[in-house]
Enzyme design. Structure first.
Site, PDB file in Angstrom:
ATOM      1  N   PHE A 172       1.839  -3.542   3.885  1.00  0.00           N
ATOM      2  CA  PHE A 172       2.235  -4.848   4.391  1.00  0.00           C
ATOM      3  C   PHE A 172       3.716  -5.080   4.089  1.00  0.00           C
ATOM      4  O   PHE A 172       4.191  -4.756   2.998  1.00  0.00           O
ATOM      5  CB  PHE A 172       1.417  -5.949   3.725  1.00  0.00           C
ATOM      6  CG  PHE A 172      -0.016  -6.041   4.188  1.00  0.00           C
ATOM      7  CD1 PHE A 172      -0.493  -5.281   5.242  1.00  0.00           C
ATOM      8  CD2 PHE A 172      -0.897  -6.910   3.564  1.00  0.00           C
ATOM      9  CE1 PHE A 172      -1.800  -5.383   5.674  1.00  0.00           C
ATOM     10  CE2 PHE A 172      -2.219  -7.015   3.980  1.00  0.00           C
ATOM     11  CZ  PHE A 172      -2.673  -6.248   5.031  1.00  0.00           C
ATOM     12  N   GLU A 227      -0.698   4.977  14.072  1.00  0.00           N
ATOM     13  CA  GLU A 227      -0.359   6.148  13.257  1.00  0.00           C
ATOM     14  C   GLU A 227      -0.515   7.434  14.062  1.00  0.00           C
ATOM     15  O   GLU A 227       0.338   8.331  13.989  1.00  0.00           O
ATOM     16  CB  GLU A 227      -1.230   6.209  12.010  1.00  0.00           C
ATOM     17  CG  GLU A 227      -0.886   7.396  11.111  1.00  0.00           C
ATOM     18  CD  GLU A 227      -1.677   7.451   9.823  1.00  0.00           C
ATOM     19  OE1 GLU A 227      -1.338   8.292   8.965  1.00  0.00           O
ATOM     20  OE2 GLU A 227      -2.624   6.656   9.662  1.00  0.00           O
ATOM     21  N   LYS A 284      -9.758   7.758   3.135  1.00  0.00           N
ATOM     22  CA  LYS A 284     -10.179   6.368   2.896  1.00  0.00           C
ATOM     23  C   LYS A 284     -11.586   6.117   3.430  1.00  0.00           C
ATOM     24  O   LYS A 284     -12.223   5.133   3.037  1.00  0.00           O
ATOM     25  CB  LYS A 284      -9.197   5.391   3.539  1.00  0.00           C
ATOM     26  CG  LYS A 284      -7.861   5.279   2.826  1.00  0.00           C
ATOM     27  CD  LYS A 284      -6.999   4.209   3.471  1.00  0.00           C
ATOM     28  CE  LYS A 284      -5.633   4.119   2.808  1.00  0.00           C
ATOM     29  NZ  LYS A 284      -4.782   5.298   3.101  1.00  0.00           N
ATOM     30  N   HIS A 327      -2.899   7.736   6.776  1.00  0.00           N
ATOM     31  CA  HIS A 327      -3.128   6.441   6.136  1.00  0.00           C
ATOM     32  C   HIS A 327      -4.492   5.923   6.570  1.00  0.00           C
ATOM     33  O   HIS A 327      -5.260   5.450   5.745  1.00  0.00           O
ATOM     34  CB  HIS A 327      -2.013   5.470   6.522  1.00  0.00           C
ATOM     35  CG  HIS A 327      -2.070   4.174   5.784  1.00  0.00           C
ATOM     36  ND1 HIS A 327      -2.068   4.105   4.406  1.00  0.00           N
ATOM     37  CD2 HIS A 327      -2.130   2.885   6.222  1.00  0.00           C
ATOM     38  CE1 HIS A 327      -2.119   2.832   4.026  1.00  0.00           C
ATOM     39  NE2 HIS A 327      -2.161   2.076   5.111  1.00  0.00           N
ATOM     40  N   HIS A 377      -9.870   1.821   0.467  1.00  0.00           N
ATOM     41  CA  HIS A 377      -8.417   1.657   0.413  1.00  0.00           C
ATOM     42  C   HIS A 377      -8.027   1.175  -0.979  1.00  0.00           C
ATOM     43  O   HIS A 377      -8.305   0.034  -1.354  1.00  0.00           O
ATOM     44  CB  HIS A 377      -7.994   0.654   1.483  1.00  0.00           C
ATOM     45  CG  HIS A 377      -6.520   0.594   1.718  1.00  0.00           C
ATOM     46  ND1 HIS A 377      -5.597   1.176   0.872  1.00  0.00           N
ATOM     47  CD2 HIS A 377      -5.799   0.009   2.708  1.00  0.00           C
ATOM     48  CE1 HIS A 377      -4.378   0.951   1.337  1.00  0.00           C
ATOM     49  NE2 HIS A 377      -4.485   0.249   2.451  1.00  0.00           N
ATOM     50  N   CYS A 435       0.808  -1.223   0.000  1.00  0.00           N
ATOM     51  CA  CYS A 435       0.000   0.000   0.000  1.00  0.00           C
ATOM     52  C   CYS A 435       0.840   1.271   0.000  1.00  0.00           C
ATOM     53  O   CYS A 435       0.304   2.369  -0.149  1.00  0.00           O
ATOM     54  CB  CYS A 435      -0.947  -0.012   1.188  1.00  0.00           C
ATOM     55  SG  CYS A 435      -2.001  -1.474   1.198  1.00  0.00           S
TER      56      CYS A 435
END
Length: 421
Positions: free
Chosen positions: A407, A318, A339, A307, A344, A167
């Site tokens: 990831f 975060e 998002k 994010h 996403h 991502c």
């Protein structure tokens, strides 16, 4: 060596909120959700039956029909978004040296639908028919091919490749483009990301990881970053593309300048294959590296496009990282997760959020984090942060920071600011 300045001169987008930049931005400011029941396949037996799909898209309206058959859906999205950005930047004007224009367009997964179709066909018929694969199978599937097709479409001979970091992929693409231009290796680069993974393997795979929301009775309210009842992310798809250009090159040809890219930071969590570091250590390093790269202080930032995926662990880590980097100034920032509206977009998420950051700087508007209720506050979140819940906010935005985390522990942060002589 004096580094060159890098500005944004073109934008393009195909997203769950609209099939161009203006529609996407206006719907984001209005707080609209792009979520709905999945239409790409029959998802009735899946734990998650909804997503943020692109709507009303027909690649053949923009690309030759023969060409469309050679492109996976993710590359179709990329080609059309790139056309919008190239046209917006007027990058095909006479006198532009195509040897100095590059293309770096990312994908976290690439041609998943193509792989699924070809592998599925062989699984069903391989024993009977043998290995009968489509000759376009590999070139449709690979994650770099969107960059290749864009370069061929326009004859851009500069640096050309794709980046893959889950991502974080499209922020890595933007940072690479930024660095190549400021080092003098290119005059302009078409950059961003594309993804189209709302198919059985994508939805089923993320379901198996318990990563997706299963709020099937309320698709539009399912992506709820920072809320106590969040239960996973909502998958999105599409493409976002920016034209980055060396400042003097842009000025010499009278290009419109949206904003300036001033810094990029990267790091690794080195912690877990999917989970962010619980204290946000990698995210802190990425943001601090971006600030250092830009020569800026924490108090120079007005807005953070988080994010903010709507996962239980990721959102908290975060915000801990934001407080760790920004200290008391964190409470003076506006923070939001777009998002909540787009879902996403995986490998394309950094690019659309870069565009949102550019538009926030251009228009002095903070897009909201939707789907939050006053009785749904997560007590584990740091206190006193302005997460711009439910409604867009007017404020001066001189500089915006945008985070993406992938990831594998990949972290990438960019900083955008108002252009000034």
């Amino acid at each position: 060596m004096e580094l060159k300045r890098v500005v944004v001169t073109g934008l393009g987008a195909i997203t769950p909120l609209g099939n161009d930049v203006d529609t996407t931005w206006n719907n984001a400011v209005a707080g609209k959700s792009g979520a709905g029941p999945i239409t790409h396949f029959d998802a009735s037996k899946f734990k998650t039956q909804f997503a943020c799909e692109v709507k009303g898209f027909n690649a053949a309206e923009h690309i030759d029909r023969k060409k469309v058959r050679q492109l996976d859906l993710y590359a179709q999205y990329a080609m059309v978004a790139a056309k919008q950005a190239v046209d917006d930047a007027k990058l095909e004007d006479e006198g532009i040296d195509h040897n100095r224009i590059g293309v770096i367009v990312a994908a976290g997964i690439g041609g998943l639908h193509t792989f699924e179709e070809e592998a599925g066909y062989y699984a069903l018929h391989g024993e009977e028919l043998g290995p009968k694969y489509n000759p376009f199978f590999i070139p449709k599937m690979i994650a770099d091919i969107a960059s290749g097709h864009i370069s061929m479409q326009y004859g851009f001979h500069g640096p050309n490749y794709g980046t893959v970091s889950a991502c974080a992929s499209s922020n890595n693409a933007i940072i690479d483009a930024f660095n190549l231009i400021r080092l003098g290796k290119a005059d302009a680069i078409v950059t961003g990301g594309a993804e189209a993974a709302i198919f059985p393997a994508g939805v089923g795979g993320f379901n198996a990881m318990h990563a997706l929301s299963t709020r099937n009775d309320d698709p539009q309210g399912a992506s709820r970053p920072f809320s106590a009842s969040r239960d996973g992310f909502v998958m999105g798809e599409g493409s976002a593309v920016l034209v980055l250009e060396e400042l003097e090159h842009a000025k010499a040809r009278g290009a419109k300048i949206y904003a300036e890219i001033v810094g990029g930071g990267m790091s690794a969590d080195a912690h877990h294959i999917t989970a962010t570091h619980p204290e946000g250590l990698g995210a802190m390093l990425s943001m601090q590296n971006a600030l250092d790269d830009a020569g800026m202080k924490p108090e120079d930032i007005d807005y953070i496009n988080a994010h903010g995926t709507s996962t239980p662990v990721g959102d908290i880590s975060e915000l801990k990282a934001v407080v760790g980097v920004f200290g008391d100034h964190a409470k003076k920032l506006n923070i939001s997760s777009t998002k909540s509206m787009t879902g996403h977009l995986l490998g394309a998420t950094g690019a659309i959020e870069a565009i949102f950051s550019v538009k926030a700087v251009e228009n002095d508007i903070i897009p909201p984090t939707i789907n939050h209720a006053d009785d749904d506050v997560d007590p584990n979140l740091p206190e006193g942060l302005d997460l711009t819940f439910n409604e867009a906010r007017k404020r001066t935005v001189n500089a915006a920071l945008s985070n993406v985390f992938g990831f594998g522990g990949h972290n990438a942060t960019i900083i955008v600011k108002k252009y000034a002589e």
